[in-house]
Motif scaffolding. Structure first.
Motif, short mmCIF file in Angstrom:
data_model
loop_
_atom_site.label_atom_id
_atom_site.label_comp_id
_atom_site.label_asym_id
_atom_site.label_seq_id
_atom_site.Cartn_x
_atom_site.Cartn_y
_atom_site.Cartn_z
N LEU A 200 -0.65 9.44 -1.08
CA LEU A 200 -1.84 8.69 -0.70
C LEU A 200 -1.51 7.35 -0.04
O LEU A 200 -2.07 7.00 1.01
CB LEU A 200 -2.75 8.48 -1.92
N GLY A 201 -0.57 6.61 -0.64
CA GLY A 201 -0.17 5.31 -0.07
C GLY A 201 0.32 5.44 1.37
O GLY A 201 -0.28 4.86 2.29
N PRO A 202 1.39 6.23 1.57
CA PRO A 202 1.89 6.41 2.94
C PRO A 202 0.83 6.91 3.91
O PRO A 202 0.78 6.48 5.07
CB PRO A 202 3.00 7.45 2.75
N TRP A 203 -0.03 7.77 3.45
CA TRP A 203 -1.11 8.28 4.30
C TRP A 203 -2.06 7.15 4.72
O TRP A 203 -2.39 7.01 5.91
CB TRP A 203 -1.88 9.39 3.56
N LEU A 204 -2.43 6.32 3.78
CA LEU A 204 -3.34 5.22 4.10
C LEU A 204 -2.68 4.21 5.04
O LEU A 204 -3.34 3.62 5.89
CB LEU A 204 -3.82 4.53 2.82
N VAL A 205 -1.37 4.03 4.88
CA VAL A 205 -0.64 3.13 5.78
C VAL A 205 -0.66 3.70 7.20
O VAL A 205 -0.91 2.97 8.17
CB VAL A 205 0.81 2.93 5.29
N PRO B 286 -5.27 16.19 4.64
CA PRO B 286 -5.50 14.84 4.09
C PRO B 286 -6.55 14.80 2.98
O PRO B 286 -6.68 13.78 2.29
CB PRO B 286 -5.95 14.02 5.31
N ILE C 216 -5.63 3.20 13.14
CA ILE C 216 -6.80 2.34 13.40
C ILE C 216 -6.41 1.13 14.24
O ILE C 216 -7.10 0.75 15.19
CB ILE C 216 -7.45 1.90 12.06
N LEU D 87 1.88 2.46 -3.35
CA LEU D 87 0.72 2.63 -4.24
C LEU D 87 1.04 3.39 -5.52
O LEU D 87 0.59 3.03 -6.60
CB LEU D 87 -0.38 3.36 -3.44
N HIS D 88 1.87 4.43 -5.41
CA HIS D 88 2.17 5.25 -6.58
C HIS D 88 3.02 4.51 -7.63
O HIS D 88 3.14 4.96 -8.76
CB HIS D 88 2.88 6.54 -6.16
N ARG E 99 -2.88 5.70 8.40
CA ARG E 99 -4.24 5.53 8.88
C ARG E 99 -4.45 4.11 9.42
O ARG E 99 -5.08 3.91 10.44
CB ARG E 99 -5.25 5.79 7.75
N GLY E 100 -3.87 3.15 8.73
CA GLY E 100 -3.95 1.76 9.20
C GLY E 100 -3.31 1.61 10.56
O GLY E 100 -3.84 0.93 11.44
N ASP F 188 -0.28 12.45 -5.39
CA ASP F 188 -0.38 11.08 -5.83
C ASP F 188 0.52 10.15 -5.01
O ASP F 188 0.12 9.06 -4.62
CB ASP F 188 0.00 10.99 -7.31
N ASP F 189 1.74 10.60 -4.74
CA ASP F 189 2.69 9.75 -4.04
C ASP F 189 2.53 9.82 -2.52
O ASP F 189 3.26 9.17 -1.78
CB ASP F 189 4.14 10.08 -4.44
N TRP G 60 -10.40 -0.27 8.16
CA TRP G 60 -9.27 0.21 7.35
C TRP G 60 -9.54 -0.02 5.87
O TRP G 60 -9.38 0.88 5.04
CB TRP G 60 -7.98 -0.47 7.80
N LEU H 242 0.83 -1.20 0.00
CA LEU H 242 0.00 0.00 0.00
C LEU H 242 0.87 1.25 0.00
O LEU H 242 0.58 2.24 -0.67
CB LEU H 242 -0.90 -0.03 1.24
N ARG H 243 1.96 1.18 0.74
CA ARG H 243 2.87 2.32 0.79
C ARG H 243 3.43 2.62 -0.59
O ARG H 243 3.74 3.78 -0.91
CB ARG H 243 4.01 2.00 1.75
#
Lengths: 176, 176
Positions: free
Chosen positions: B148-153, B140, B159, A103-104, B155-156, B145-146, A167, A100-101
């Motif tokens: 989003l991945g780290p951000w979602l990680v 957020p 959570i 993703l880009h 967030r994980g 684009d680059d 998540w 996921l990290r």
DNA sequence: AGGAGCATGTAACTAGTTACATGATTGT
DNA sequence: ACAATCATGTAACTAGTTACATGCTCCT
């Protein structure tokens, strides 16, 4: 090694063969500690030479003999002292988070498909935990002394699956 | 092996020495994939003979030379194909859950102390993630684009820590 | 006849941990 | 003088996975 201790916990409840233990690990304990039968047999062998467990052969008719293991006094005292030692926080290892990290660098649709798959797995596991809870502990406000531990573990599973689900939903919201 | 892929992700972002990678693993990626410097050096060696990465020595003044690794074309294509393969659900291994399950064999106060410790660790980790989020991603709703991945990680991570905290609180409620 | 379940293991391998080993520079 | 940071590794060990191996009984 924690597998040793998981086996001691299981044998403290009831004596069992390696095969029985493997099935128990597939069912209850196994949600929080996986172990294959090969590994269980190997560890049981070592535990026997360390005198933590002892075995005796039981003949059965219509079925192969089995080697039933029981916890020894030494095993019980090892278990007791392990139980009261502070538990190190387990490092979480998530291949999914690594993907996921990145993703880009990846393909959005492939990630999306993967997240949907994971979401379904979390949902299925959650449902299975919840039905176990409803079945085995219909009155969680009135639990026996020996039920509280397993119940709290089950609650942990439920909470973890709900979090995994949340998540996935958040990722799906961002990606689709 | 997923460490290889985590290294490829990291090197795809920027070339680095083994030492640099070890620090990166301590910081960002390391929250979801721990690796010691010893292991990183070993794997880098293998990856170099597999032609997934290549290295060149860089002399520095006032500091020891370093061997900077860069991802190769072959490494990049390996990474790309790994990124789109479905991720197996990682088996969770919780020593703590095994101990909790054996609550009736254990010492209630010791378990209570352990849960309190874990609660504080979750709280500290949560706070650290949240301050990272506030610092690196103040908006957020407008992410590159680059990012989003780290951000979602992240967030994980948030959570998961909230879930861990909630579980501890539930256990504490039952036990005290 | 074939598959599932019962029952036990060995062998080879991969991944990861712990301990050991060295040596320079920079800051207190 | 001592600790921390930079920098790279080897060796020994532990844990876990995957593949292989055997053989009996019960059910369809």
């Amino acid at each position: 090694m924690a597998l040793e201790h998981a086996i001691l916990v299981s044998l403290a409840e009831r004596s069992a063969s390696g095969y029985d233990l493997a099935r128990r690990f597939d069912a209850s304990i196994g949600h929080f500690w996986k172990a294959s039968h090969q590994q269980i047999y190997k560890v049981l062998g070592r535990m026997e030479s360390d005198k933590l467990v002892e075995s005796h052969l039981v003949a059965q008719d219509g079925r192969p003999d089995k080697k039933v293991y029981a916890i020894t006094t030494e095993g019980r005292s090892e278990l007791t002292s392990w139980l009261v030692t502070p538990t190190p926080v387990e490092a979480l290892r998530s291949e999914f988070a690594v993907k996921l990290r990145a993703l880009h660098l990846s393909d959005r649709d492939a990630v999306l498909a993967d997240v949907r798959r994971r979401r379904e797995q979390h949902a299925a596991q959650l449902e299975s935990y919840e039905s176990s809870a409803a079945h085995y502990y219909p009155h969680p406000d009135r639990l026996d002394d020996d039920e509280l531990g397993p119940w709290l573990v089950l609650r942990g599973g439920i909470i973890a699956e709900q979090a995994g689900l949340a998540w996935c939903d958040e990722i799906l919201k961002e990606l689709s």
